[in-house]
Scaffold this motif. Structure first.
Motif, short mmCIF file in Angstrom:
data_model
loop_
_atom_site.label_atom_id
_atom_site.label_comp_id
_atom_site.label_asym_id
_atom_site.label_seq_id
_atom_site.Cartn_x
_atom_site.Cartn_y
_atom_site.Cartn_z
N MET A 122 -5.19 -22.91 -53.91
CA MET A 122 -5.57 -22.91 -52.60
C MET A 122 -6.73 -23.83 -52.19
SD MET A 122 -4.59 -22.07 -49.56
CE MET A 122 -3.62 -20.42 -49.88
N GLN A 123 -7.74 -23.90 -53.09
CA GLN A 123 -8.88 -24.71 -52.75
C GLN A 123 -8.74 -26.32 -52.51
OE1 GLN A 123 -11.15 -22.96 -56.16
NE2 GLN A 123 -12.01 -24.83 -55.93
N THR A 124 -7.67 -26.43 -53.47
CA THR A 124 -7.31 -27.88 -53.84
C THR A 124 -6.55 -28.42 -52.68
OG1 THR A 124 -7.03 -27.51 -55.96
CG2 THR A 124 -6.23 -29.26 -55.17
N VAL A 125 -5.97 -27.74 -51.85
CA VAL A 125 -5.14 -27.99 -50.60
C VAL A 125 -5.99 -28.12 -49.56
CG1 VAL A 125 -2.79 -27.69 -51.46
CG2 VAL A 125 -3.91 -25.94 -50.42
N GLN A 126 -7.00 -27.09 -49.46
CA GLN A 126 -7.99 -26.95 -48.37
C GLN A 126 -8.89 -28.23 -48.33
OE1 GLN A 126 -9.31 -22.99 -49.41
NE2 GLN A 126 -8.63 -22.34 -47.31
N GLN A 127 -9.31 -28.49 -49.66
CA GLN A 127 -9.96 -29.60 -49.70
C GLN A 127 -9.61 -31.01 -49.36
OE1 GLN A 127 -12.44 -30.03 -53.61
NE2 GLN A 127 -12.97 -32.00 -52.99
N ALA A 128 -8.29 -31.05 -49.74
CA ALA A 128 -7.28 -32.21 -49.64
C ALA A 128 -7.27 -32.45 -48.06
CB ALA A 128 -5.96 -32.08 -50.31
N VAL A 129 -6.87 -31.32 -47.25
CA VAL A 129 -6.54 -31.61 -45.66
C VAL A 129 -8.00 -31.91 -45.02
CG1 VAL A 129 -6.72 -29.09 -45.12
CG2 VAL A 129 -5.05 -31.05 -44.06
N ALA A 130 -8.96 -31.24 -45.54
CA ALA A 130 -10.44 -31.24 -44.76
C ALA A 130 -10.83 -32.62 -44.97
CB ALA A 130 -11.15 -30.28 -45.43
N GLY A 131 -10.32 -33.46 -46.01
CA GLY A 131 -10.87 -34.86 -46.27
C GLY A 131 -10.25 -35.67 -45.50
N ALA A 132 -9.14 -35.62 -44.89
CA ALA A 132 -8.65 -36.46 -43.97
C ALA A 132 -9.16 -36.94 -42.92
CB ALA A 132 -7.04 -36.10 -44.17
N ARG A 133 -9.09 -38.14 -42.35
CA ARG A 133 -9.63 -38.80 -41.23
C ARG A 133 -8.81 -39.82 -40.71
NH1 ARG A 133 -13.08 -43.00 -40.61
NH2 ARG A 133 -13.78 -44.25 -42.33
N ARG A 134 -8.87 -39.99 -39.26
CA ARG A 134 -8.02 -41.07 -38.67
C ARG A 134 -9.06 -42.35 -38.44
NH1 ARG A 134 -5.28 -41.43 -32.78
NH2 ARG A 134 -3.98 -43.08 -33.22
N VAL A 181 -3.97 -21.54 -43.64
CA VAL A 181 -3.43 -21.52 -45.07
C VAL A 181 -2.11 -20.79 -45.18
CG1 VAL A 181 -5.46 -21.86 -46.01
CG2 VAL A 181 -4.65 -19.53 -45.94
N ALA A 182 -1.23 -20.86 -46.14
CA ALA A 182 0.12 -20.20 -46.35
C ALA A 182 0.41 -20.68 -48.01
CB ALA A 182 1.17 -20.67 -45.40
N SER A 183 1.22 -19.54 -48.34
CA SER A 183 1.56 -19.70 -49.91
C SER A 183 2.90 -18.97 -49.98
CB SER A 183 0.23 -19.11 -50.72
OG SER A 183 0.27 -17.65 -50.65
N ILE A 184 3.56 -19.57 -50.88
CA ILE A 184 4.48 -18.72 -51.72
C ILE A 184 4.31 -18.88 -53.19
CG2 ILE A 184 6.98 -18.59 -52.30
CD1 ILE A 184 7.20 -19.90 -49.24
N GLY A 185 4.03 -17.92 -54.00
CA GLY A 185 3.65 -17.66 -55.54
C GLY A 185 2.71 -18.79 -55.69
N ALA A 186 2.81 -19.72 -56.64
CA ALA A 186 1.68 -20.56 -56.93
C ALA A 186 1.82 -21.85 -55.99
CB ALA A 186 1.93 -21.04 -58.28
N VAL A 187 2.48 -22.14 -55.10
CA VAL A 187 2.70 -23.14 -54.08
C VAL A 187 1.76 -22.69 -53.15
CG1 VAL A 187 3.97 -24.65 -52.80
CG2 VAL A 187 4.91 -23.84 -54.85
N HIS A 188 0.92 -23.65 -52.73
CA HIS A 188 -0.18 -23.02 -51.53
C HIS A 188 -0.03 -24.57 -50.59
CE1 HIS A 188 -1.93 -20.90 -54.80
NE2 HIS A 188 -2.00 -19.91 -53.93
N ALA A 189 -0.43 -24.09 -49.24
CA ALA A 189 -0.43 -25.23 -48.31
C ALA A 189 -1.67 -24.93 -47.19
CB ALA A 189 0.75 -25.09 -47.50
#
Length: 337
Positions: free
Chosen positions: A314-326, A288-296
């Motif tokens: 942060m938990q929103t972007v973590q859940q977003a990237v964890a749910g991706a699949r190819r 994870v990384a963040s600048i102010g209220a922007v999280h990645a």
């Protein structure tokens, strides 16, 4: 949707996106004081009408002033100029404190001058403004936000009415707008969490407001906040998307070397985040990384680099990237039939 117009690999692109989102954050605000019924001043109909008037004011008025931006216990001063001339929008934001930085928008391009003096040219769809209020529809927010009047306050020597868009859970941020009673321009706003605690604040300390010079700019495209939901195509699918968020856009960003970065954008009709997928994992983000209220949040999967980034918790972007699949090639072929 903004595109970096020069070669940017994932790690560099991430920094640009985070910095850009931080600078371009919507206007943010102070605590409102209860209304004084004895003043005898006629009040606007309600929060929905005020938000509609605010969006129109940002789009149609000329304004120039000095702003202060409070984030991460740092206070910065900026000069903002927004002019409409012959149907074209021209904007300039210059930092008045700290390292020299500038962002200039004219027609369909944005030029950013970073603290090291290095310019970055950005293409955009004509929707983004330094005060981003386009497409806010209170009726579309009721499941995940409370929209209500919060009183009144005085900002930059002007009377304002205060509207809150308060998140109902910890997966999104909301706003508290101070809206000028005379012109409906937002003079101050807070980016707030579900407890109404301000995360970032942006406020005019002085402002001059006037009518546009000539014709108003044409409305181009559709705001992301009101774009219709769509389904993912190609190789990628997203499971367990954060509650309330829907996929509204998928496009491919072709790089100078011929490679493709896939871009998926999700919104809950106020907040938004993007997922970027690239085959180049050399400089990718793991964790994870963040600048102010922007999280990645980023991770590698099947030889691809995935990064989710947005002005969301942060938990929103973590859940977003964890749910991706190819999807396997056979699944893609079966789904296209």
């Amino acid at each position: 949707m903004s595109r970096v117009a020069r070669r940017q690999r994932p790690a560099i692109a991430l920094l640009v996106l985070l910095s850009w989102a931080c600078v371009m954050a919507s206007a943010h605000a102070v605590e409102a004081q209860p209304s004084d019924a004895g003043k005898g001043i006629a009040k606007p109909v309600g929060a929905a009408e005020l938000l509609a008037r605010m969006a129109e004011a940002v789009r149609s008025l000329n304004y120039e002033g000095t702003l202060v931006y409070l984030h991460e216990n740092r206070l910065e001063a900026m000069d903002l100029q927004h002019q409409i001339s012959n149907g074209e929008v021209h904007e300039r934001l210059i930092s008045l404190s700290g390292p020299v930085r500038a962002v200039v928008r004219a027609q369909e391009r944005v030029m950013c001058v970073m603290p090291d003096g290095h310019p970055i040219s950005v293409e955009q769809n004509g929707q983004s403004r330094f005060l981003e209020t386009e497409g806010i529809d209170p009726d579309a927010l009721v499941d995940h936000y409370q929209v209500r009047m919060l009183g009144e306050a005085r900002i930059a020597g002007r009377d304002t009415d205060v509207v809150g868009i308060v998140p109902r859970d910890a997966l999104r941020y909301g706003y508290r707008f101070h809206i000028d009673r005379e012109t409906a321009l937002p003079l101050k706003s807070d980016l707030i969490d579900q407890d109404q605690q301000p995360l970032e604040q942006l406020m005019f300390t002085s402002v001059e407001i006037g009518p546009p010079d000539g014709a108003l700019p044409d409305v181009k495209g559709q705001p992301i906040r009101s774009a219709p939901a769509t389904s993912a195509d190609g190789e990628w699918r997203f499971r367990e998307v954060p509650l309330g968020f829907e996929l509204v856009m998928h496009d491919e960003m072709k790089q100078p070397d011929g490679s493709i970065i896939e871009h998926y954008m999700f919104t809950d009709r106020l907040s938004a985040y993007s997922v970027y997928i690239d085959q180049d994992t050399e400089n990718g983000l793991e964790g994870v990384a963040s600048i102010g209220a922007v999280h990645a949040a980023g991770r590698s999967l099947d030889g691809y680099q995935l990064i989710a980034v947005g002005e969301v918790p942060m938990q929103t972007v973590q859940q977003a990237v964890a749910g991706a699949r190819r999807m396997a090639e056979t699944e893609v072929e079966a789904g296209s039939r």
